[in-house]
Design a protein around this motif. Structure first.
Motif, short mmCIF file in Angstrom:
data_model
loop_
_atom_site.label_atom_id
_atom_site.label_comp_id
_atom_site.label_asym_id
_atom_site.label_seq_id
_atom_site.Cartn_x
_atom_site.Cartn_y
_atom_site.Cartn_z
N ALA A 65 0.84 -1.21 0.00
CA ALA A 65 0.00 0.00 0.00
C ALA A 65 0.86 1.25 0.00
O ALA A 65 0.54 2.25 -0.65
CB ALA A 65 -0.93 -0.01 1.21
N LEU A 66 1.97 1.21 0.72
CA LEU A 66 2.88 2.36 0.76
C LEU A 66 3.51 2.60 -0.61
O LEU A 66 3.59 3.75 -1.08
CB LEU A 66 3.97 2.14 1.81
CG LEU A 66 5.05 3.21 1.90
CD1 LEU A 66 4.44 4.57 2.21
CD2 LEU A 66 6.09 2.83 2.96
N ASP A 72 1.69 6.70 -6.88
CA ASP A 72 0.62 7.62 -7.27
C ASP A 72 1.05 9.07 -7.21
O ASP A 72 0.41 9.94 -7.82
CB ASP A 72 -0.61 7.40 -6.38
CG ASP A 72 -1.37 6.13 -6.74
OD1 ASP A 72 -1.15 5.62 -7.86
OD2 ASP A 72 -2.15 5.65 -5.91
N GLU A 73 2.11 9.36 -6.48
CA GLU A 73 2.60 10.73 -6.38
C GLU A 73 3.49 11.11 -7.55
O GLU A 73 3.90 12.28 -7.65
CB GLU A 73 3.35 10.90 -5.05
CG GLU A 73 2.44 10.79 -3.82
CD GLU A 73 3.20 10.75 -2.52
OE1 GLU A 73 4.45 10.62 -2.57
OE2 GLU A 73 2.56 10.81 -1.46
N VAL A 88 10.89 12.09 -18.51
CA VAL A 88 10.54 12.72 -17.23
C VAL A 88 9.90 11.70 -16.29
O VAL A 88 10.28 11.59 -15.11
CB VAL A 88 9.59 13.91 -17.47
CG1 VAL A 88 9.02 14.42 -16.14
CG2 VAL A 88 10.32 15.04 -18.18
N TYR A 89 8.95 10.94 -16.81
CA TYR A 89 8.24 9.97 -15.96
C TYR A 89 9.18 8.88 -15.47
O TYR A 89 9.24 8.57 -14.27
CB TYR A 89 7.08 9.36 -16.75
CG TYR A 89 6.44 8.19 -16.05
CD1 TYR A 89 5.80 8.36 -14.83
CD2 TYR A 89 6.48 6.91 -16.60
CE1 TYR A 89 5.22 7.28 -14.17
CE2 TYR A 89 5.90 5.84 -15.96
CZ TYR A 89 5.27 6.02 -14.75
OH TYR A 89 4.69 4.96 -14.11
N ALA A 138 -1.02 -3.05 -12.33
CA ALA A 138 -2.03 -2.98 -13.40
C ALA A 138 -2.75 -1.65 -13.37
O ALA A 138 -3.00 -1.03 -14.41
CB ALA A 138 -3.01 -4.14 -13.25
N ARG A 139 -3.10 -1.19 -12.17
CA ARG A 139 -3.80 0.09 -12.05
C ARG A 139 -2.91 1.25 -12.43
O ARG A 139 -3.29 2.13 -13.20
CB ARG A 139 -4.30 0.26 -10.61
CG ARG A 139 -5.00 1.60 -10.36
CD ARG A 139 -5.42 1.72 -8.91
NE ARG A 139 -4.30 1.66 -8.00
CZ ARG A 139 -3.48 2.68 -7.74
NH1 ARG A 139 -3.66 3.85 -8.36
NH2 ARG A 139 -2.49 2.55 -6.89
N ARG A 140 -1.69 1.25 -11.91
CA ARG A 140 -0.79 2.37 -12.16
C ARG A 140 -0.35 2.43 -13.62
O ARG A 140 -0.20 3.51 -14.20
CB ARG A 140 0.44 2.24 -11.24
CG ARG A 140 1.48 3.32 -11.43
CD ARG A 140 0.92 4.70 -11.16
NE ARG A 140 1.91 5.74 -11.41
CZ ARG A 140 1.66 7.04 -11.31
NH1 ARG A 140 0.46 7.46 -10.97
NH2 ARG A 140 2.59 7.92 -11.56
N ASN A 141 -0.14 1.28 -14.24
CA ASN A 141 0.39 1.25 -15.60
C ASN A 141 -0.62 1.71 -16.64
O ASN A 141 -0.25 1.94 -17.80
CB ASN A 141 0.89 -0.15 -15.94
CG ASN A 141 2.16 -0.51 -15.18
OD1 ASN A 141 2.77 0.34 -14.56
ND2 ASN A 141 2.53 -1.77 -15.22
#
Length: 211
Positions: A65-66, A72-73, A88-89, A138-141
């Motif tokens: 979770a951390l 996400d930041e 940049v990413y 999966a969510r972040r990508n």
């Protein structure tokens, strides 16, 4: 009309979640993975141990979770220049991986994959942790994949290129260096990596500094 059924239990406190994750982050930076203690994280966050364990039953669940919060930041901008946006990413991602590599270690220690390697191992040992890790990525990508999709629509990438394969090449190289070779993953490497991958897609603009 009948009254709506009352929700059972107390609602989850977002403030408590935030305090727990902040305390976990501070503790992880100070102690590293091996000496990270869930009970101490609860004390630092000012919450009951039952509150912490109800949310995250093990330190692996909490650290997943951390990592999700940290990822996400990292913004995924789309300026219309896919090379610049990827550099940049991915430079920001590499910076985060390097910080995780140094967690709990002193200047004289050997290079280590640190927390990331521990979470990979935990994901292999525990199916529920593995599911959480896969869901996190999966969510972040979806964000960088959408960036690549839009770049293809603009003609910056070949029409037959695969966003998933391109991103596998980019992210996979970073994690390979982190988990396998221990080689640096600084900004210069990231820029060269992006150039090489985009060159394979047939649309890369040469880096003027190198040419």
């Amino acid at each position: 009309m009948t009254a709506p059924a009352a929700r059972r239990g107390r609602p989850r406190s977002e403030d408590a979640d935030e305090r727990i994750l902040q305390a976990a982050h501070e503790l992880l930076l100070q102690r590293g993975y091996d000496r990270f203690a869930m009970d101490e994280a609860a004390v630092r966050a000012g919450v009951a141990k039952t509150t912490l364990y109800r949310r995250w039953p093990t330190k692996d669940h909490l650290l997943v979770a951390l990592v999700a919060k940290i990822q996400d930041e990292v913004p995924v901008a789309d300026t219309g220049d896919v090379r610049r946006d990827l550099v940049v990413y991915l430079t920001a991602v590499a910076g985060g991986l390097n910080r995780m590599r140094r967690v709990g270690r002193t200047a004289g220690d050997d290079p280590s994959a640190g927390v990331v390697a521990e979470l990979v191992a935990a994901a292999a040992r525990h199916p529920d942790v593995g599911e959480a890790v896969r869901a996190l990525f999966a969510r972040r990508n979806t964000l960088p994949l959408a960036l690549l999709d839009r770049a293809r629509e603009r003609g910056e990438l070949r029409a037959d290129s695969s966003s998933a394969v391109l991103f596998d090449q980019l992210a996979g190289a970073l994690y390979y260096r982190l988990l396998v070779t221990g080689e640096p993953i600084g900004p210069a490497y990231v820029a060269e990596l992006v150039d090489q991958v985009l060159a394979g897609a047939g649309t890369a603009t040469p880096n003027p500094e190198r040419t």
